[in-house]
Write a protein that holds these residues in place. Structure first.
Motif, mmCIF file in Angstrom:
data_model
loop_
_atom_site.group_PDB
_atom_site.id
_atom_site.type_symbol
_atom_site.label_atom_id
_atom_site.label_comp_id
_atom_site.label_asym_id
_atom_site.label_seq_id
_atom_site.Cartn_x
_atom_site.Cartn_y
_atom_site.Cartn_z
ATOM 1 N N GLY A 15 17.634 13.972 -14.539
ATOM 2 C CA GLY A 15 16.693 14.186 -13.447
ATOM 3 C C GLY A 15 16.011 15.540 -13.499
ATOM 4 N N CYS A 16 16.329 16.347 -14.479
ATOM 5 C CA CYS A 16 15.772 17.691 -14.601
ATOM 6 C C CYS A 16 14.284 17.608 -14.953
ATOM 7 C CB CYS A 16 16.533 18.444 -15.676
ATOM 8 S SG CYS A 16 15.937 20.109 -15.965
ATOM 9 N N GLY A 17 13.483 18.474 -14.343
ATOM 10 C CA GLY A 17 12.044 18.467 -14.587
ATOM 11 C C GLY A 17 11.680 18.737 -16.032
ATOM 12 N N THR A 18 12.420 19.598 -16.698
ATOM 13 C CA THR A 18 12.135 19.906 -18.105
ATOM 14 C C THR A 18 12.379 18.691 -18.980
ATOM 15 O OG1 THR A 18 12.744 22.208 -17.748
ATOM 16 C CG2 THR A 18 12.717 21.433 -20.014
ATOM 17 N N GLY A 49 8.714 22.057 -16.702
ATOM 18 C CA GLY A 49 9.787 21.570 -15.843
ATOM 19 C C GLY A 49 9.754 22.201 -14.465
ATOM 20 N N VAL A 50 9.531 23.497 -14.417
ATOM 21 C CA VAL A 50 9.446 24.194 -13.135
ATOM 22 C C VAL A 50 8.217 23.723 -12.372
ATOM 23 C CG1 VAL A 50 9.215 26.459 -12.057
ATOM 24 C CG2 VAL A 50 10.706 26.188 -14.033
ATOM 25 N N THR A 51 7.090 23.576 -13.062
ATOM 26 C CA THR A 51 5.871 23.091 -12.422
ATOM 27 C C THR A 51 6.059 21.669 -11.909
ATOM 28 O OG1 THR A 51 4.597 24.455 -13.948
ATOM 29 C CG2 THR A 51 3.392 22.768 -12.739
ATOM 30 N N TYR A 52 6.707 20.833 -12.691
ATOM 31 C CA TYR A 52 6.991 19.448 -12.280
ATOM 32 C C TYR A 52 7.839 19.429 -11.010
ATOM 33 C CZ TYR A 52 8.664 14.612 -12.714
ATOM 34 O OH TYR A 52 8.971 13.297 -12.488
ATOM 35 N N ASP A 53 8.863 20.283 -10.956
ATOM 36 C CA ASP A 53 9.720 20.346 -9.773
ATOM 37 C C ASP A 53 8.931 20.777 -8.539
ATOM 38 O OD1 ASP A 53 11.951 19.527 -11.164
ATOM 39 O OD2 ASP A 53 12.654 21.567 -11.562
ATOM 40 N N PHE A 54 8.048 21.762 -8.685
ATOM 41 C CA PHE A 54 7.248 22.198 -7.542
ATOM 42 C C PHE A 54 6.246 21.133 -7.121
ATOM 43 C CE2 PHE A 54 8.669 26.537 -8.597
ATOM 44 C CZ PHE A 54 9.156 26.880 -7.346
ATOM 45 N N TYR A 70 14.689 16.947 2.386
ATOM 46 C CA TYR A 70 13.407 17.627 2.442
ATOM 47 C C TYR A 70 13.330 18.666 3.551
ATOM 48 C CZ TYR A 70 11.310 14.751 -1.119
ATOM 49 O OH TYR A 70 11.013 14.167 -2.316
ATOM 50 N N LYS A 71 14.188 18.583 4.544
ATOM 51 C CA LYS A 71 14.174 19.593 5.588
ATOM 52 C C LYS A 71 14.902 20.851 5.142
ATOM 53 C CE LYS A 71 13.537 16.405 9.219
ATOM 54 N NZ LYS A 71 13.944 15.470 10.111
ATOM 55 N N ASN A 72 15.854 20.707 4.235
ATOM 56 C CA ASN A 72 16.593 21.846 3.707
ATOM 57 C C ASN A 72 16.910 21.576 2.240
ATOM 58 O OD1 ASN A 72 18.043 24.147 3.387
ATOM 59 N ND2 ASN A 72 19.832 23.456 4.531
ATOM 60 N N PRO A 73 15.937 21.758 1.347
ATOM 61 C CA PRO A 73 16.130 21.399 -0.053
ATOM 62 C C PRO A 73 16.822 22.481 -0.876
ATOM 63 C CG PRO A 73 13.908 22.161 0.260
ATOM 64 C CD PRO A 73 14.573 22.173 1.611
ATOM 65 N N SER A 74 17.624 23.311 -0.231
ATOM 66 C CA SER A 74 18.133 24.504 -0.881
ATOM 67 C C SER A 74 18.977 24.233 -2.127
ATOM 68 C CB SER A 74 18.926 25.338 0.116
ATOM 69 O OG SER A 74 19.967 24.555 0.660
ATOM 70 N N LEU A 75 20.075 23.535 -2.011
ATOM 71 C CA LEU A 75 20.992 23.405 -3.144
ATOM 72 C C LEU A 75 20.397 22.591 -4.290
ATOM 73 C CD1 LEU A 75 23.731 24.033 -4.329
ATOM 74 C CD2 LEU A 75 24.584 21.948 -3.279
ATOM 75 N N GLY A 76 19.866 21.417 -4.005
ATOM 76 C CA GLY A 76 19.301 20.589 -5.070
ATOM 77 C C GLY A 76 18.129 21.254 -5.761
ATOM 78 N N LEU A 77 17.252 21.881 -4.985
ATOM 79 C CA LEU A 77 16.083 22.539 -5.562
ATOM 80 C C LEU A 77 16.470 23.780 -6.350
ATOM 81 C CD1 LEU A 77 13.035 22.678 -5.848
ATOM 82 C CD2 LEU A 77 12.990 24.017 -3.752
ATOM 83 N N VAL A 78 17.403 24.554 -5.851
ATOM 84 C CA VAL A 78 17.826 25.771 -6.545
ATOM 85 C C VAL A 78 18.486 25.415 -7.883
ATOM 86 C CG1 VAL A 78 19.435 27.719 -6.455
ATOM 87 C CG2 VAL A 78 18.004 27.179 -4.493
ATOM 88 N N VAL A 79 19.352 24.425 -7.877
ATOM 89 C CA VAL A 79 20.039 24.032 -9.109
ATOM 90 C C VAL A 79 19.048 23.469 -10.117
ATOM 91 C CG1 VAL A 79 21.714 22.412 -10.090
ATOM 92 C CG2 VAL A 79 22.273 23.679 -8.019
ATOM 93 N N GLY A 81 15.756 23.839 -10.195
ATOM 94 C CA GLY A 81 14.811 24.881 -10.593
ATOM 95 C C GLY A 81 15.416 25.867 -11.577
ATOM 96 N N ALA A 82 16.671 26.233 -11.349
ATOM 97 C CA ALA A 82 17.342 27.166 -12.256
ATOM 98 C C ALA A 82 17.565 26.539 -13.630
ATOM 99 C CB ALA A 82 18.673 27.611 -11.661
ATOM 100 N N VAL A 83 18.040 25.309 -13.645
ATOM 101 C CA VAL A 83 18.260 24.623 -14.929
ATOM 102 C C VAL A 83 16.930 24.425 -15.652
ATOM 103 C CG1 VAL A 83 19.026 22.451 -15.982
ATOM 104 C CG2 VAL A 83 20.406 23.520 -14.211
ATOM 105 N N SER A 84 15.897 24.032 -14.915
ATOM 106 C CA SER A 84 14.578 23.851 -15.535
ATOM 107 C C SER A 84 14.037 25.173 -16.078
ATOM 108 C CB SER A 84 13.590 23.270 -14.520
ATOM 109 O OG SER A 84 13.918 21.953 -14.212
#
Length: 108
Positions: A15-18, A49-54, A70-79, A81-84
């Motif tokens: 599922g990673c954007g990259t 990958g980062v652009t795809y995630d955004f 979507y109201k608090n995308p902190s953990l999934g988005l951070v992980v 985004g960091a991996v991507s």
């Protein structure tokens, strides 16, 4: 235990954007971004990958529950985004070449 760790890592990277932008075809990526109704006009291949995630983050919000809250995308988005970001950095020589050869993936 090692097999379970490999399976978990492989499923997370699927599922990673990259992985989405580098491994899949341009048509598949464009179709996915159009289906999610993103507001992106193009995705450059460098740090794709980062652009795809955004782009996915700023897409129209679905009615059903998705993997990210979507109201608090902190953990999934951070992980993701960091991996991507890390994978995009490792793939810079390849993505720079692809950007020069093929250009950006045009969505609209």
């Amino acid at each position: 235990m090692k097999i379970q760790a490999v399976i978990l890592a492989a499923s997370m990277l699927a599922g990673c954007g990259t992985v989405q932008t580098v491994a899949l075809s341009d048509k598949t990526n464009v179709d996915q971004l159009k289906a999610k109704k993103t507001y992106c006009g193009a995705v450059p291949r460098i740090y794709s990958g980062v652009t795809y995630d955004f782009c996915m983050l700023h897409a129209e919000k679905p009615d059903d529950v998705d993997a990210f809250n979507y109201k608090n995308p902190s953990l999934g988005l951070v992980v993701d985004g960091a991996v991507s970001g890390v994978l995009d950095t490792f793939l810079l020589p390849y993505t720079i070449y692809k950007q020069h050869a093929d250009g950006s993936m045009i969505i609209n």
